[in-house]
Design an enzyme around this catalytic site. Structure first.
Site, PDB file in Angstrom:
ATOM      1  N   GLU A 112     -11.404   5.614  -5.718  1.00  0.00           N
ATOM      2  CA  GLU A 112     -11.525   4.392  -5.358  1.00  0.00           C
ATOM      3  C   GLU A 112     -12.240   3.585  -6.360  1.00  0.00           C
ATOM      4  O   GLU A 112     -12.915   3.803  -6.720  1.00  0.00           O
ATOM      5  CB  GLU A 112     -12.469   3.982  -4.026  1.00  0.00           C
ATOM      6  CG  GLU A 112     -11.732   4.377  -2.495  1.00  0.00           C
ATOM      7  CD  GLU A 112     -11.219   3.473  -2.342  1.00  0.00           C
ATOM      8  OE1 GLU A 112     -11.906   2.479  -2.163  1.00  0.00           O
ATOM      9  OE2 GLU A 112      -9.731   4.114  -1.853  1.00  0.00           O
ATOM     10  N   ASP A 129      -4.244   8.311  -1.936  1.00  0.00           N
ATOM     11  CA  ASP A 129      -4.980   8.183  -1.926  1.00  0.00           C
ATOM     12  C   ASP A 129      -5.420   8.132  -3.401  1.00  0.00           C
ATOM     13  O   ASP A 129      -5.587   9.680  -3.380  1.00  0.00           O
ATOM     14  CB  ASP A 129      -5.996   8.731  -0.526  1.00  0.00           C
ATOM     15  CG  ASP A 129      -6.892   7.695   0.441  1.00  0.00           C
ATOM     16  OD1 ASP A 129      -6.575   6.750  -0.108  1.00  0.00           O
ATOM     17  OD2 ASP A 129      -7.725   8.529   0.828  1.00  0.00           O
ATOM     18  N   ARG A 131       0.947  -1.161  -0.098  1.00  0.00           N
ATOM     19  CA  ARG A 131      -0.204   0.233  -0.429  1.00  0.00           C
ATOM     20  C   ARG A 131       0.822   1.048  -0.143  1.00  0.00           C
ATOM     21  O   ARG A 131       1.498   1.519   0.935  1.00  0.00           O
ATOM     22  CB  ARG A 131      -0.670  -0.092   1.373  1.00  0.00           C
ATOM     23  CG  ARG A 131      -1.774   1.400   1.908  1.00  0.00           C
ATOM     24  CD  ARG A 131      -2.149   1.335   0.632  1.00  0.00           C
ATOM     25  NE  ARG A 131      -3.540   2.521   0.872  1.00  0.00           N
ATOM     26  CZ  ARG A 131      -3.966   3.501   0.039  1.00  0.00           C
ATOM     27  NH1 ARG A 131      -2.509   4.294   0.073  1.00  0.00           N
ATOM     28  NH2 ARG A 131      -4.166   5.179   1.118  1.00  0.00           N
ATOM     29  N   ARG A 153      -1.322  -5.725   4.671  1.00  0.00           N
ATOM     30  CA  ARG A 153      -0.691  -5.209   3.447  1.00  0.00           C
ATOM     31  C   ARG A 153       0.169  -4.363   3.957  1.00  0.00           C
ATOM     32  O   ARG A 153       0.047  -4.579   5.265  1.00  0.00           O
ATOM     33  CB  ARG A 153      -1.885  -3.709   2.468  1.00  0.00           C
ATOM     34  CG  ARG A 153      -2.518  -4.586   1.725  1.00  0.00           C
ATOM     35  CD  ARG A 153      -3.708  -3.462   1.122  1.00  0.00           C
ATOM     36  NE  ARG A 153      -3.699  -2.204   1.891  1.00  0.00           N
ATOM     37  CZ  ARG A 153      -4.368  -0.930   1.847  1.00  0.00           C
ATOM     38  NH1 ARG A 153      -5.168  -1.683   0.624  1.00  0.00           N
ATOM     39  NH2 ARG A 153      -5.201  -0.136   2.869  1.00  0.00           N
TER      40      ARG A 153
END
Length: 256
Positions: free
Chosen positions: A100, A97, A92, A140
Site C-alpha cells: 500500500e 494485492d 483493479r 473500479r
C-alpha cells in the site's frame, strides 16, 4: 433479383451493426460498462494512461475498428488530463494485492514505491488486454489483465498474465479475500508463484517473509479507524458533567 438485392443489403447492414457493436464501440467509462457487457466476458484492448497504485491503473479502451490502430488509424489516445476525464476505466488487477502507498494520512508500506515502479515500467503508455469481471465498491473494474503479445496478433493470442508476472517478480501477494478471481492458472498456480518468489527472495521478499502483508496492513488500519470512531462517539467527561450554577444564580434560586 430485387428481393435478393434487398436481402443482401439487409444482411450487410445487420453485419455492419453487429461488427460495430463488438469491435467499434468504445467503452468510455464505468457507466458504459453495462451488466450485459460484463456477462459476455469479452477481452478489451486499450492503452494504460496512468498508474496510481501498484495494483490498479487507468485504461483507455481502443476498439479494433474505432480508428486507434493500424490499418484503420486516424485517432490518437489522449494524453492530457482534461481530455481523459470520464474517458477511462479504473482497473483493479484481479488476484493480487500490492504494498500500500501512502493514503489519507496512513504511511506507505515498505516496497510500495518499488512495486509501483515495476508496474509502471511494464504497462504505462503501452497496450494491454483486460477482461472485466465485476465492479467493486470503489467504482473500479476488477479485471484479468494481460500484456500485449510481442509478435503474434492480440486478437488471436494473449500475452503474459500481468498478475502472475507480478507475483513471479515478488512485487505482490496473492489476494485471498471473499470473491477473489484468478487467471488461467487459478489460485493454486498464483500461490505457487508467490511461494517461488519468497524462496528466491525476490522483490518485496528480499529481506525475509515475516513483514506485514498488504491485507494485514489494511485490516490493522480498518480496526484502528473503527476504534477511533467508537472513541469519538463516547460522551466526554466535560460534556457529561453537570454544569455548575454561578453564585448569583444560586443566590436567587428557590430553596428545595
Amino acid at each position: 433479383m430485387v428481393l435478393a438485392a434487398f436481402a443482401f443489403g439487409s444482411a450487410t447492414t445487420i453485419s455492419a451493426v453487429l461488427m460495430h457493436r463488438r469491435y467499434g464501440r468504445r467503452i468510455r467509462n464505468i457507466d458504459s460498462l453495462t451488466p450485459g457487457l460484463l456477462a459476455r466476458k469479452r477481452w478489451l484492448k486499450g492503452a494504460v494512461t496512468s498508474v496510481g497504485d501498484a495494483d490498479n491503473f487507468k485504461f483507455f479502451h481502443t476498439p479494433t475498428f474505432a480508428g486507434y490502430t493500424w490499418p484503420f488509424k486516424f485517432r490518437r489516445v489522449p494524453s492530457i488530463g482534461k481530455e481523459l476525464k470520464d474517458e477511462t476505466l479504473h482497473i483493479r488487477m484481479a488476484g493480487v494485492d500490492a504494498p500500500e502507498a501512502s493514503h489519507f494520512g496512513k504511511p506507505a508500506q515498505p516496497y510500495s514505491a518499488d512495486s509501483l515502479a515495476w508496474l509502471k515500467d511494464r504497462i504505462l503508455g503501452k497496450t494491454v488486454y483486460v477482461l472485466p469481471l465485476r465492479k467493486d465498491q470503489y467504482s473500479r473494474v476488477v479485471a484479468l489483465v494481460h500484456q500485449a503479445p510481442r509478435i503474434l496478433p492480440g486478437f488471436l493470442f494473449l500475452g503474459k498474465d500481468l498478475s502472475a508476472e507480478m507475483l513471479k517478480a515478488g512485487w505482490a501477494t496473492i489476494y485471498e479475500q471473499s470473491g477473489a478471481e484468478y487467471g488461467k492458472i487459478g489460485k493454486e498456480g498464483y500461490k505457487r508463484l508467490e511461494s517461488q518468489a519468497k524462496a528466491a527472495r525476490k522483490g518485496m521478499w528480499a529481506h525475509g517473509t515475516t513483514g506485514e502483508s498488504p491485507a494485514e496492513y489494511k485490516r490493522r488500519y480498518a480496526a484502528a479507524s473503527s476504534q477511533g470512531e467508537a472513541e469519538a462517539a463516547k460522551p466526554s467527561p466535560s460534556r457529561s458533567r453537570k454544569k455548575k450554577k454561578s453564585w448569583l444564580a444560586r443566590l436567587f434560586s428557590p430553596s428545595k
